[in-house]
Design a protein around this motif. Structure first.
Motif, short mmCIF file in Angstrom:
data_model
loop_
_atom_site.label_atom_id
_atom_site.label_comp_id
_atom_site.label_asym_id
_atom_site.label_seq_id
_atom_site.Cartn_x
_atom_site.Cartn_y
_atom_site.Cartn_z
N TRP A 92 12.03 3.49 -4.47
CA TRP A 92 10.30 2.90 -4.87
C TRP A 92 9.61 2.14 -4.79
CZ3 TRP A 92 10.84 5.48 -9.41
CH2 TRP A 92 11.90 6.10 -10.17
N TRP A 93 8.02 2.60 -4.76
CA TRP A 93 6.87 1.96 -3.79
C TRP A 93 6.25 1.27 -4.68
CZ3 TRP A 93 3.95 5.93 0.08
CH2 TRP A 93 4.81 5.45 1.29
N ARG A 94 6.13 0.22 -5.01
CA ARG A 94 5.73 -0.50 -6.33
C ARG A 94 3.95 -0.85 -5.89
NH1 ARG A 94 7.78 -5.39 -6.95
NH2 ARG A 94 7.22 -4.99 -9.54
N LEU A 95 3.02 -0.47 -6.28
CA LEU A 95 1.99 -0.77 -5.92
C LEU A 95 1.22 -1.61 -6.35
CD1 LEU A 95 0.00 1.80 -4.26
CD2 LEU A 95 2.09 2.10 -4.99
N ILE A 101 0.87 -2.22 -1.18
CA ILE A 101 2.36 -1.81 -1.69
C ILE A 101 3.61 -2.82 -1.40
CG2 ILE A 101 3.79 0.63 -1.15
CD1 ILE A 101 1.64 1.52 -0.48
N GLU A 102 4.40 -2.66 -2.11
CA GLU A 102 5.69 -3.16 -1.44
C GLU A 102 7.27 -2.03 -2.06
OE1 GLU A 102 5.03 -7.29 -4.59
OE2 GLU A 102 5.99 -6.04 -5.34
N ALA A 103 7.65 -1.57 -1.17
CA ALA A 103 8.54 -0.76 -0.97
C ALA A 103 10.01 -0.59 -0.96
CB ALA A 103 8.60 0.46 0.27
N LEU A 104 11.08 -0.46 -1.58
CA LEU A 104 12.54 -0.37 -1.92
C LEU A 104 13.28 0.69 -1.67
CD1 LEU A 104 10.60 -1.85 -4.55
CD2 LEU A 104 13.35 -3.00 -4.76
N ILE A 105 13.81 0.71 -0.43
CA ILE A 105 14.53 2.04 0.24
C ILE A 105 15.93 1.51 0.41
CG2 ILE A 105 14.37 3.99 2.15
CD1 ILE A 105 11.12 3.33 2.17
N THR A 106 16.31 2.74 -0.23
CA THR A 106 17.69 2.56 0.37
C THR A 106 18.71 3.65 1.25
OG1 THR A 106 18.42 3.47 -1.98
CG2 THR A 106 18.43 1.36 -1.69
N GLN A 107 19.60 3.56 2.08
CA GLN A 107 20.26 4.37 2.51
C GLN A 107 21.53 4.37 2.08
OE1 GLN A 107 19.15 4.22 6.84
NE2 GLN A 107 16.77 3.66 5.86
N ALA A 112 19.27 -1.67 2.94
CA ALA A 112 18.29 -1.12 2.12
C ALA A 112 17.02 -2.29 2.42
CB ALA A 112 19.18 -1.99 0.78
N GLU A 113 15.89 -1.84 2.44
CA GLU A 113 15.27 -2.11 2.81
C GLU A 113 14.38 -2.62 1.92
OE1 GLU A 113 13.51 -0.46 6.83
OE2 GLU A 113 14.74 1.50 6.53
N ILE A 114 13.78 -3.72 1.85
CA ILE A 114 12.05 -4.36 1.38
C ILE A 114 11.32 -4.67 2.53
CG2 ILE A 114 10.82 -5.91 -0.13
CD1 ILE A 114 13.64 -6.22 -1.06
#
Length: 182
Positions: A92-95, A101-107, A112-114
């Motif tokens: 999710w990219w939180r605008l 932008i605050e982005a949460l990306i999981t693999q 898991a990256e913020i």
């Protein structure tokens, strides 16, 4: 209880002109909405050689102030034939106001990256704020992701990575085109 046979009342939209309307905070990134596909190249000091990959990235929204992000890639041979899955991630990219932008990306590999950054002048620049790893995930300490909407309609992507004892450096780059109908 949700009736799975009934059409979902709040579907995700892949276009800015589709219902639901994008939240006002999404204005700096509505150009990303849709599904993008293309090819890229990758390298890293811990890999034996460079590689070529096919990538698909989808950005959608449901009317709230964030984008749903999903990406997947496949290694391909010199003829473009898929060899095997290479990467998959979602998040999710939180605008926030002023294009932040605050982005949460999981693999699925346990990472898991913020990331935090901003959208300005047709480009998005995100850098690591924090990384969480499962006990068996490879060490990743940072990354930087840049997305640029070019004048020719392509979405250019660059990913720098700091992992397994290596400093932040180039890892991936791709040029993607929006799929028809998005």
């Amino acid at each position: 209880m949700f009736d799975r046979d009934r059409k979902h009342p709040y579907p995700d939209a892949l276009r800015a002109d589709a219902a639901p309307a994008p939240h006002a905070l999404l204005a700096p990134v509505t150009g990303l909405l849709g599904t993008w596909t293309g090819r890229g190249r990758g390298t890293y000091p811990t890999l034996a050689e460079e590689f070529t990959y096919e990538q698909e990235v989808t950005f959608s929204h449901d009317g709230r102030p964030f984008l749903h992000y999903e990406a997947r890639a496949w290694l391909i041979d010199a003829d473009g034939t898929p060899l095997r899955p290479a990467a998959r991630e979602s998040g999710w990219w939180r605008l926030q106001p002023e294009g932040r932008i605050e982005a949460l990306i999981t693999q699925p590999t346990g990472i898991a990256e913020i990331l935090v950054g901003d959208a300005a002048d047709g480009g998005i620049d995100l850098a690591t704020h924090q990384v969480a790893l499962t006990p068996t995930a490879k060490e990743v300490t940072g990354s930087r992701r840049r997305y640029t909407l070019a004048d020719d309609g392509t979405l250019d992507f660059r990913h720098d990575l700091a992992a397994v004892g290596q400093a932040l450096q180039h890892h991936l780059s791709a040029s993607l085109r929006r799929e028809n109908g998005n």
